[in-house]
Write a protein that holds these residues in place. Structure first.
Motif, PDB file in Angstrom:
ATOM      1  N   VAL A  32      36.019  43.824  40.242  1.00  0.00           N
ATOM      2  CA  VAL A  32      36.907  44.930  40.621  1.00  0.00           C
ATOM      3  C   VAL A  32      36.165  46.258  40.595  1.00  0.00           C
ATOM      4  O   VAL A  32      36.481  47.167  41.357  1.00  0.00           O
ATOM      5  N   GLN A 124      36.871  40.070  41.528  1.00  0.00           N
ATOM      6  CA  GLN A 124      37.792  40.642  42.513  1.00  0.00           C
ATOM      7  C   GLN A 124      38.750  39.569  43.058  1.00  0.00           C
ATOM      8  O   GLN A 124      39.913  39.847  43.353  1.00  0.00           O
ATOM      9  N   GLU A 127      41.696  39.555  41.006  1.00  0.00           N
ATOM     10  CA  GLU A 127      42.516  40.742  41.259  1.00  0.00           C
ATOM     11  C   GLU A 127      43.342  40.547  42.528  1.00  0.00           C
ATOM     12  O   GLU A 127      44.518  40.928  42.593  1.00  0.00           O
ATOM     13  N   PRO A 180      41.234  48.318  38.506  1.00  0.00           N
ATOM     14  CA  PRO A 180      41.325  48.173  39.957  1.00  0.00           C
ATOM     15  C   PRO A 180      42.067  49.302  40.676  1.00  0.00           C
ATOM     16  O   PRO A 180      42.382  49.163  41.859  1.00  0.00           O
TER      17      PRO A 180
END
Ligand code: BGC
Length: 456
Positions: A32, A124, A127, A180
């Protein structure tokens, strides 16, 4: 400097995204922080951690510096996306190999590794599936912890799961100044719970491989701006939010009362079994990161200048009147370290595990003189004051295992980019040359004195 017990350990710390660089090497996935730092307008100097201190390549030099400093422990973190690029599935060998080399280097120098599994660099891919707002992330974290538990078993004594889950939540999910970059205010709270659940599940994996479990929180003594009832209520509420919301479940098996904020005491995202899992993960060692105290003031309904913090808090947070500040503008109050440690002892009593001060330090505006020497007297004064305050806490009966300075190297200071230098070693970000500052030499002498028992 007064003497600490013989078993007291000295250390220095770093974290993966802040120092490693090498973001495209060894099959590492995107975190992130990669995504966030590459998004325009997020980082003060528009920099990224793509290279950071290049410790991915220069770890051997870092280990040499640690040996020169004479520390007992090195606190570093593992980049989850180096191990599981998508946050799930088998470990990437090249990722593990990097930490293998680092552990070998530390072992050769007799330095104990204190790894942290998560210092904010979430893959990521996770996320994209909701990050810490999703309960699933807690289970992915446990899967990752199991991989790392196998890797660390027999090589390290204690593994910390999370670094500062409250700060991660507040800045990353509530306020959006960190990755994030979500701005959910109190809607972010499930992200706190899922981090704790992840900790509990991970703790079981670590213990199953004979490892001790740690977790580091950021703590701040909270003072009321005045004796006015609204200020006292504000201070109490912020203390609960910052210091207790993520510690009470770990140590007491229950959530602190958040009714001041109008929040439900039994939200549906807390499943019936969760608090048991979290409490079973009660750390064997509690990491305490301390930087500064906070003053809280109730909002004056008649004042036009009220600016409730962007947290959406129903009160105001301020610095400390009269205190000197660091380059970051953070108030310098060494006694706050003694105060918060004694508060933790009074608050949790026998439920409080031994403490490791996992972070303490300051950013200063320092530059090399013509001979390349950095005279960072302000940092020396900061460390001296805080270590003395820590000693007072030890004298007052707080069980403190050691002190880890933040940080070994000037590094990527999150949304501030390279604009805040916290290192006891200067890093030239063009050449990656490392130059110990005066504070490094000061700390080295302090540690050496304690070794020989000649400190007074
Ligand atoms: C974090 C570090 C950070 C330091 C100074 C702590 O909250 O754990 O990563 O560099 O504060 O801001």
């Amino acid at each position: 400097m007064p003497r600490f017990p013989a078993a007291f350990r000295w250390g220095a710390g770093t974290s993966s995204y802040q120092v490693e660089g090498g973001v495209h090497e060894g099959g590492r996935g995107e975190s992130v922080w990669d995504r966030f730092a590459h998004t325009e307008g997020t980082i003060l100097d528009a920099s990224t951690g793509d290279e950071a201190c290049d410790s991915y390549h220069r770890y051997a030099e870092d280990v040499r510096l640690l040996a020169e400093l004479g520390v007992d422990v090195y606190r570093f973190s593992v980049a989850w996306p180096r191990i599981q690029p998508e946050g799930t599935g088998p470990a990437v060998k090249a990722g593990l190999d990097y930490y293998d080399r680092l552990l070998d280097g530390l072992a050769e120098r007799g330095i104990a590794a204190v790894p942290t599994l998560y210092h904010w660099d979430l893959p990521q891919a996770l996320e994209d599936q909701g990050g810490w707002l999703s309960r699933e992330t807690a289970y992915r974290f446990a899967e990752y912890a199991a991989i790392m538990a196998d890797f660390f078993a027999g090589r390290v004594e204690t593994v910390h799961t999370l670094n500062e889950p409250f700060i991660h939540l507040a800045l990353g999910y509530a306020l959006g100044t960190h990755a994030p970059g979500r701005t959910l205010g109190f809607e972010a709270l499930p992200g706190a719970h899922h981090q704790l659940l992840g900790h509990g599940l991970a703790a079981a994996e670590l213990r199953a491989r004979g490892l001790r479990v740690g977790l580091a929180h950021n703590y701040t003594p909270v003072r009321a701006a005045s004796s006015a009832p609204a200020d006292i209520a504000a201070a109490h509420a912020y203390d609960v939010l910052h210091n207790r919301v993520l510690t009470d479940p770990l140590l007491l098996g229950r959530y602190a009362d958040l009714s001041f904020f109008g929040l439900d005491d039994a939200p549906e995202y807390v499943h019936p079994e969760d608090l048991g899992i979290i409490a079973a993960g009660r750390p064997d060692e509690l990491g305490v990161n301390y930087y500064n105290p906070t003053t809280a003031a109730g909002l004056d309904p008649l004042a036009s200048s009220n600016s409730p913090l962007s947290f959406g808090l129903p009160f105001e947070l301020r610095g400390v009147e009269g205190a000197e500040v660091t380059a970051f503008g953070w108030p310098i109050v060494p006694d706050g370290l003694r105060e918060i440690l004694v508060t933790l002892k009074d608050r949790y009593g026998d439920a409080l595990p031994p403490i490791l001060v996992t972070e303490n330090g300051c950013s200063t505006v320092d530059a090399p003189d013509p001979d390349g020497v950095v005279h960072d007297e302000a940092r020396i004064a900061f460390l001296d004051g805080h270590i003395r305050a820590l000693h007072e806490a030890v004298e007052a009966g707080v069980d403190v295992a050691g002190y880890v300075v933040w940080t070994l190297l000037d590094n990527f200071e999150w949304d501030q980019g390279y604009q805040q230098r916290f290192g006891i070693v200067r890093v030239d970000f063009d050449t990656f040359a490392r130059t110990p500052k005066d504070s490094f030499h000061w700390l080295r002498a302090l540690i050496a004195e304690h070794r020989t028992g000649s400190a007074d």
